[in-house]
Design a protein around this motif. Structure first.
Motif, mmCIF file in Angstrom:
data_model
loop_
_atom_site.group_PDB
_atom_site.id
_atom_site.type_symbol
_atom_site.label_atom_id
_atom_site.label_comp_id
_atom_site.label_asym_id
_atom_site.label_seq_id
_atom_site.Cartn_x
_atom_site.Cartn_y
_atom_site.Cartn_z
ATOM 1 N N HIS A 11 81.528 7.414 77.522
ATOM 2 C CA HIS A 11 81.992 7.524 76.313
ATOM 3 C C HIS A 11 83.527 8.259 76.494
ATOM 4 N N LEU A 12 83.800 8.814 77.403
ATOM 5 C CA LEU A 12 85.164 9.213 77.821
ATOM 6 C C LEU A 12 85.773 8.150 78.317
ATOM 7 N N ASP A 13 85.484 7.074 78.898
ATOM 8 C CA ASP A 13 86.219 5.844 79.460
ATOM 9 C C ASP A 13 86.566 5.298 78.216
ATOM 10 N N ILE A 14 85.717 5.359 76.901
ATOM 11 C CA ILE A 14 86.038 4.587 75.846
ATOM 12 C C ILE A 14 87.094 4.962 75.174
ATOM 13 N N ALA A 15 87.181 6.282 75.217
ATOM 14 C CA ALA A 15 88.156 7.150 74.649
ATOM 15 C C ALA A 15 89.616 7.131 75.194
ATOM 16 N N ASP A 16 89.551 6.924 76.681
ATOM 17 C CA ASP A 16 90.575 6.625 77.535
ATOM 18 C C ASP A 16 91.270 5.439 77.169
ATOM 19 N N GLY A 69 81.192 18.293 54.186
ATOM 20 C CA GLY A 69 81.165 19.554 54.569
ATOM 21 C C GLY A 69 81.408 19.771 56.195
ATOM 22 N N THR A 70 81.393 18.779 56.818
ATOM 23 C CA THR A 70 81.282 18.635 58.419
ATOM 24 C C THR A 70 82.701 19.503 58.972
ATOM 25 N N VAL A 71 82.820 20.286 59.802
ATOM 26 C CA VAL A 71 83.956 20.984 60.419
ATOM 27 C C VAL A 71 84.218 19.961 61.925
ATOM 28 N N VAL A 72 85.351 19.450 61.932
ATOM 29 C CA VAL A 72 85.690 18.814 63.394
ATOM 30 C C VAL A 72 86.729 19.494 63.738
ATOM 31 N N GLU A 73 86.865 20.027 65.033
ATOM 32 C CA GLU A 73 87.968 20.652 65.823
ATOM 33 C C GLU A 73 89.043 19.619 65.875
ATOM 34 N N GLY A 74 90.213 20.176 65.268
ATOM 35 C CA GLY A 74 91.340 19.353 65.602
ATOM 36 C C GLY A 74 91.830 18.374 64.668
ATOM 37 N N ALA A 75 90.961 18.247 63.670
ATOM 38 C CA ALA A 75 91.012 17.108 62.480
ATOM 39 C C ALA A 75 90.636 17.598 61.147
ATOM 40 N N ARG A 76 91.339 16.952 60.362
ATOM 41 C CA ARG A 76 90.615 17.122 58.938
ATOM 42 C C ARG A 76 89.761 16.108 58.434
ATOM 43 N N VAL A 77 88.697 16.445 57.752
ATOM 44 C CA VAL A 77 87.439 15.608 57.587
ATOM 45 C C VAL A 77 87.692 14.920 56.377
ATOM 46 N N LEU A 78 87.450 13.649 56.229
ATOM 47 C CA LEU A 78 87.302 12.775 54.862
ATOM 48 C C LEU A 78 85.805 11.895 54.943
ATOM 49 N N ALA A 79 85.178 12.485 53.806
ATOM 50 C CA ALA A 79 83.896 11.554 53.798
ATOM 51 C C ALA A 79 83.938 10.195 53.290
ATOM 52 N N VAL A 80 83.696 9.227 54.225
ATOM 53 C CA VAL A 80 84.032 7.877 53.848
ATOM 54 C C VAL A 80 82.369 7.080 54.089
ATOM 55 N N ASP A 81 82.151 6.057 53.462
ATOM 56 C CA ASP A 81 80.686 5.513 53.512
ATOM 57 C C ASP A 81 81.123 4.221 53.700
ATOM 58 N N GLY A 113 80.044 11.936 66.491
ATOM 59 C CA GLY A 113 79.123 11.077 67.289
ATOM 60 C C GLY A 113 79.584 11.263 68.776
ATOM 61 N N ALA A 114 78.769 10.447 69.523
ATOM 62 C CA ALA A 114 79.059 10.294 70.918
ATOM 63 C C ALA A 114 80.221 9.374 71.205
ATOM 64 N N GLN A 115 80.627 8.476 70.338
ATOM 65 C CA GLN A 115 81.811 7.513 70.564
ATOM 66 C C GLN A 115 83.074 8.055 70.044
ATOM 67 N N GLY A 116 82.874 8.583 68.905
ATOM 68 C CA GLY A 116 84.088 9.074 68.051
ATOM 69 C C GLY A 116 84.800 10.439 68.535
ATOM 70 N N ALA A 117 83.740 11.381 68.854
ATOM 71 C CA ALA A 117 84.251 12.633 69.140
ATOM 72 C C ALA A 117 85.152 12.863 70.178
ATOM 73 N N PRO A 118 85.127 12.090 71.606
ATOM 74 C CA PRO A 118 85.579 11.978 72.697
ATOM 75 C C PRO A 118 87.047 11.280 72.214
ATOM 76 N N VAL A 119 87.303 10.445 71.341
ATOM 77 C CA VAL A 119 88.574 10.045 70.787
ATOM 78 C C VAL A 119 89.466 10.957 70.002
ATOM 79 N N VAL A 120 88.444 11.754 69.060
ATOM 80 C CA VAL A 120 89.185 12.793 68.225
ATOM 81 C C VAL A 120 89.729 13.792 69.110
ATOM 82 N N ALA A 121 88.996 14.135 70.176
ATOM 83 C CA ALA A 121 89.348 15.204 71.176
ATOM 84 C C ALA A 121 90.579 14.986 71.817
ATOM 85 N N ALA A 122 90.597 13.640 72.368
ATOM 86 C CA ALA A 122 91.803 13.237 73.098
ATOM 87 C C ALA A 122 93.014 13.128 72.250
#
Length: 288
Positions: A176-181, A35-47, A10-19
């Protein structure tokens, strides 16, 4: 040990993952779909509705980045309580919570925006009382809101930036990039705890935002305050009627306040030495 990032697509989490991935840190993307693919990360389904799932994910983590999803407040309260319970049980090394616009007190134990108990206040207070190293990232408004289709269409086609805040109303906008920073800095700066406000200081108005668009586009863009119900109506299919109405009501209440500015003392500028992007700097990286 890895960093667990909620809402990683999403908008908030993706920039944190990328950074984190760019810094060569081990990252686990927490999503609702395995089944989601996230570049640079392993994926874990959590509810969020499962304390057991959250506890298993957090145990042994170097860091956790949490922000509550848009949902009815009753559900958000349940998610907040589940998250706090999981953190107390799993005891990750560091937890960061982005309030997504909510304001908490200096010690993180209440939310002055609400007269009743809120999900934001429950989660912030739970972290403060958990004994786990934590920080609360406290933004105001996201610059990315200005890229909503019905907002950017008005800018492009009419030269009018419409938003549901009064003219001359000053707020501390952030990307959102500022939040990641801030998140990356706070994962490293474990000496910084409590609330860190992220956004422009001094705060800026809608007219200032329109001027930034004018410079970026090379033509005049004016600001126009719009009714919150009208503004958020196109988002009903995405947010649902209840969440949309709650958001519109929140904006209506905000418009009666003198401003929506962070304070210098709690700012990322002072507490972390991290300066958020200006509206012009943010727009320079946007394809309009």
């Amino acid at each position: 040990m890895t960093y667990m990032i909620h809402g990683a697509t999403g908008a908030q989490g993706a920039p944190v993952v990328a950074a984190l991935a760019a810094a060569r840190k081990p990252v686990t993307a927490l999503t609702r779909n395995a089944g989601t693919v996230v570049e640079g990360a392993r994926v874990l389904a959590v509810d969020y509705s499962s304390t057991a799932d959250l506890t298993a994910a957090y145990r042994g983590a170097e860091g956790v980045f949490v922000h509550l999803p848009v949902a009815p407040e009753e559900d958000r309260l349940a998610y907040a309580r589940n998250t706090v319970a999981a953190i107390r049980e799993a005891r990750p090394a560091r937890v960061l919570f982005s309030t997504s616009g909510g304001i908490v007190s200096a010690d993180g134990d209440s939310n002055p925006d609400d007269s009743a108990e809120s999900a934001v206040s429950v989660l912030a207070a739970g972290l403060a009382d958990s004994g786990v190293s934590y920080a609360v990232i406290e933004p105001r408004f996201y610059l990315e809101n200005l890229l909503l289709p019905h907002v950017i269409a008005g800018v492009r086609e009419e030269g009018v930036l419409r938003y549901p805040l009064p003219g001359r109303f000053r707020a501390s906008w952030a990307s959102h990039l500022d939040i990641a920073d801030a998140a990356i800095a706070l994962f490293e700066r474990t000496d910084v705890t409590g609330v860190v406000s992220v956004g422009q200081y001094p705060a800026i108005s809608g007219e200032d935002l329109a001027e930034a668009f004018s410079v970026r586009l090379g033509r005049t863009v004016s600001y126009e305050a719009t009714d919150p119900d009208v503004f958020f109506a196109p988002l009903v299919p995405v947010l649902g009627k209840q969440a949309t109405a709650a958001t519109a009501n929140m904006y209506r209440a905000l418009g009666t306040q003198p401003d929506r500015s962070i304070t210098a003392e709690r700012s990322a500028q002072k507490r972390l030495g991290v300066t958020p992007r200006t509206a012009s700097q943010w727009l320079a990286g946007i394809d309009l």
